[in-house]
Design a protein around this motif. Structure first.
Motif: not given
Length: 136
Positions: A121-136
């Motif tokens: 499982s991932l926390s929402k914060q972790e998921a948000d960080i990963l999405v941000t990194m994927a957009d960068a």
DNA sequence: GCCAACGTTGGC
DNA sequence: GCCAACGTTGGC
């Protein structure tokens, strides 16, 4: 909504395979800790897909589209679980394991701490960080 | 190819 | 129920 990360060896089953099928059964998980995570999955949950082996990167996302149900491939008397997932998309840029390992905010990811776990499982914060990194 | 981290199996 | 031996996963 919950957030998850599942691992797969692209040589045996890749995100491309899921994309071409559209929707598929996620089965074959034979680990109790992973099973306990599958048990908590709900339709609509977001699943990050990680390619182990050569690539070692998060490559895309899927959506949970069923409640957990008994794994049809489990041996008689064994209580393993499966869910149906639908291809959601490739990440704009894959997020590599080394990126994750060097990110201050992702040190608690089970991917880093427990390298053999295949569903986590991932926390929402972790998921948000990963999405941000994927957009960068 | 090696090794660490786990999980499983089987002898006791 | 303990523990050694072995198998598997997955990063390096």
């Amino acid at each position: 909504m919950n957030y998850w990360l599942i691992k797969t060896e692209p040589e045996s089953y890749s995100l491309e395979d899921l994309k071409s099928k559209g929707e598929d059964v996620w089965d074959g998980v034979r680990n109790h800790q992973a099973r306990n995570f599958i048990e908590k999955m709900k339709p609509g949950d977001l699943v990050f897909v990680y390619h182990s082996g050569k690539q070692k990167a998060l490559v895309g996302t899927a959506k949970v589209v069923s409640a957990p149900y008994p794994d049809p491939k489990a041996a008689d008397g064994e209580k393993w679980l499966a869910v149906d997932i639908r291809y959601n998309g490739h990440l704009p840029n894959p997020v590599t394991l080394s990126q994750i390992k060097t990110s201050d905010q992702l040190q608690d990811l089970l991917l880093v701490r427990q390298s053999r776990l295949s569903v986590m499982s991932l926390s929402k914060q972790e998921a948000d960080i990963l999405v941000t990194m994927a957009d960068a």
